[in-house]
Design an enzyme around this catalytic site. Structure first.
Site, short mmCIF file in Angstrom:
data_model
loop_
_atom_site.label_atom_id
_atom_site.label_comp_id
_atom_site.label_asym_id
_atom_site.label_seq_id
_atom_site.Cartn_x
_atom_site.Cartn_y
_atom_site.Cartn_z
N SER A 161 47.60 43.09 46.14
CA SER A 161 47.64 44.53 46.32
C SER A 161 48.76 44.99 47.26
CB SER A 161 46.31 45.04 46.86
OG SER A 161 46.04 44.50 48.15
N SER A 187 46.34 39.05 48.30
CA SER A 187 47.19 40.24 48.24
C SER A 187 48.51 40.18 48.99
CB SER A 187 46.41 41.45 48.71
OG SER A 187 45.65 41.91 47.63
N LYS A 235 51.85 48.40 55.14
CA LYS A 235 50.94 48.67 54.02
C LYS A 235 50.03 49.83 54.40
CE LYS A 235 47.63 46.21 51.01
NZ LYS A 235 47.03 44.90 50.71
N1 GLN Z 1 43.39 40.71 43.60
C1 GLN Z 1 42.32 40.50 44.52
C2 GLN Z 1 41.29 41.59 44.37
O1 GLN Z 1 41.50 42.46 43.63
C3 GLN Z 1 42.82 40.39 45.91
C4 GLN Z 1 42.97 41.69 46.61
C5 GLN Z 1 43.35 41.53 48.06
O2 GLN Z 1 43.65 40.42 48.52
N2 GLN Z 1 43.27 42.62 48.78
O3 GLN Z 1 40.27 41.56 44.99
#
Ligand code: GLN
Length: 442
Positions: free
Chosen positions: A148, A172, A73
């Site tokens: 994400s 994410s 990532k």
């Molecule tokens: N969807 C969540 C957010 O936008 C989780 C994001 C993540 O785990 N990096 O904060």
């Protein structure tokens, strides 16, 4: 192919590291795959590195993961690779060092294929907030892959790597694993070093693997975990558990589509019967979790982004980031204003404690907790969806993040021909229990 079997083939000389890299690279280069928008940067030295690993394999001195290829990532630092966090802010930012997880994987002779797409600075649940365009879901390119860690899940689902690394702050890793039909583990907070991860929300962030199976997740987790002097929050623990033989099935029907509730319940019942586990219906403070999560995220993310002032790293974030990142910066700057005297953050921390206590109580009665990973199936890329609805994707993943608990998402089946993930949460440092249960669901 299961990674343990693949490793055996490599050891026996039936498959070389070079051949493994070449097969993936050829696939990544096809138009069809490029269209999925998964890889942002490729490791141009992968073949050379594979040649050296093949020499070590022949000599019998190679590491545990020799010849396996992985995707990273784009918020995890890899020396000499561009680590953009899928943002124009860090468009040309080349990391000067490796994250601890990267050093651990390289020490076992795994090979990096490249850096993959994600929501900008890990802010998002759909993979659509990347400054370099959305990633498409390999199972159905019209749909979001989740986020994400969109590129990490999509790379595994499309068969472009042996495994991928993602980060999970509030879901994410688990969310895109669910939408792409793969396995994603968010380890216990502190089980895996965060050193070298460009932080989103320090007190929640975890690095973990996305894989084709639970067995593979276990293999990779066992390599990347462990205490690290560069991350003071890391530790190794093995608390003793007394087996109760009870699974807590969370009551989610007010927050979730009927089809998903039914699928998860049926699957849980099947497995419980097979293994002689009892099922206990339980409640989690789900709506409180999501409110708590976003206050803490806005506050910590605002603070984490102050270093992107255009002087040392990349460009000034306020000028170059997309709307979701800006929303969090503006929101974070507002709720942390001196005149509020920290009251929002303080209240959120109180709620965080409350949620932790609820889990502690529950784990006195049940061994592990099961619920869906996401409340709905993926939407179409580009579909207008409100901020509230986007945040609601995180309703089932944020509780474990807030309490720092380990959680996995494994494929549970399909509704409406779209993948649905089942989530298992266990007490701190009980990843072994998670793997044992998750295997039953595969
Ligand atoms: N969807 C969540 C957010 O936008 C989780 C994001 C993540 O785990 N990096 O904060």
């Amino acid at each position: 192919m299961n990674l343990k079997i693949k490793l055996k083939e490599i050891k026996k000389g039936k498959l070389t590291a070079v051949k493994n890299v070449m097969t993936f690279s050829e696939k990544i280069a096809t138009c069809e795959v490029k269209d999925l928008n998964i890889f942002l940067h490729l490791n141009e030295d992968a073949i050379e590195q594979a040649k050296e690993i093949d020499r070590r394999i022949k000599k019998g001195t190679a590491g545990k993961l020799a010849g396996l290829c992985f995707a990273v990532k784009s918020n995890i630092s890899v020396k000499h690779m561009i680590t953009t966090c899928a943002s124009k802010v860090l468009e040309d930012y080349e990391s000067g060092y490796n994250a601890t997880v990267i050093n651990k994987l390289l020490a076992e002779d795994a090979i990096i294929l490249g850096m993959v797409n994600m929501d900008e600075f890990a802010c998002g649940a759909s993979g659509e907030t990347s400054a370099f365009g959305p990633t498409k879901n390999p199972r159905n390119p019209e749909l979001i892959p989740g986020g994400s860690s969109s590129g990490s899940a999509a790379a595994v689902a499309a068969g472009l790597c042996d495994f991928a690394l993602g980060s999970d702050t509030g879901g994410s890793i688990r969310n895109p694993a669910s939408h792409c039909g793969v396995t994603g583990l968010k380890p216990t907070y502190g089980a895996v070093s965060r050193y070298g991860l460009i932080d989103m929300t320090m007190s929640f962030d975890c690095i973990g693997p996305l894989t084709n199976s639970t067995e593979d997740a276990k293999l990779i987790f066992n390599v990347i975990k462990g205490q690290d002097n560069f991350d003071q929050t890391t530790k190794e623990e093995k608390p003793k558990l007394t087996k109760k033989g009870v699974i807590g099935l969370v009551n989610v029907k007010d927050f979730c589509s009927k089809e998903i509730v039914e699928l998860i319940e049926t699957k849980t019942k099947e497995i419980a019967e097979k293994n002689n586990w009892k099922i206990k219906k339980i409640n989690l403070p789900l709506d409180i979790a999501i409110q708590t999560y976003y206050i803490i995220v806005y506050t910590e993310f605002f603070s984490a982004t102050r270093k992107f002032d255009g002087r040392r790293f990349g460009k000034k974030i306020e000028e170059f980031a997309g709307p979701e990142v800006i929303r969090r910066i503006v929101g974070g700057s507002e709720i942390t204003k001196a005149e509020h005297e920290g009251k929002y953050y303080r209240e959120a921390l109180k709620a965080r404690n409350y949620i932790k206590q609820q889990f502690e109580k529950l784990f006195k009665e049940v061994d592990a907790i099961i619920l869906p990973t996401v409340p709905r199936t993926p939407h179409k890329i580009g579909e207008k969806i409100s901020v509230e609805d986007m945040y609601a994707y995180d309703i089932f993943t944020t509780p474990a993040s807030i309490a720092g608990l380990p959680a996995i998402s494994v494929p549970a089946g399909k509704t409406d021909n779209k993948d649905v993930g089942l989530q298992i949460i266990a007490p701190h440092f009980q990843e072994e229990l998670i793997f044992k249960l998750a295997k039953d669901f595969e």
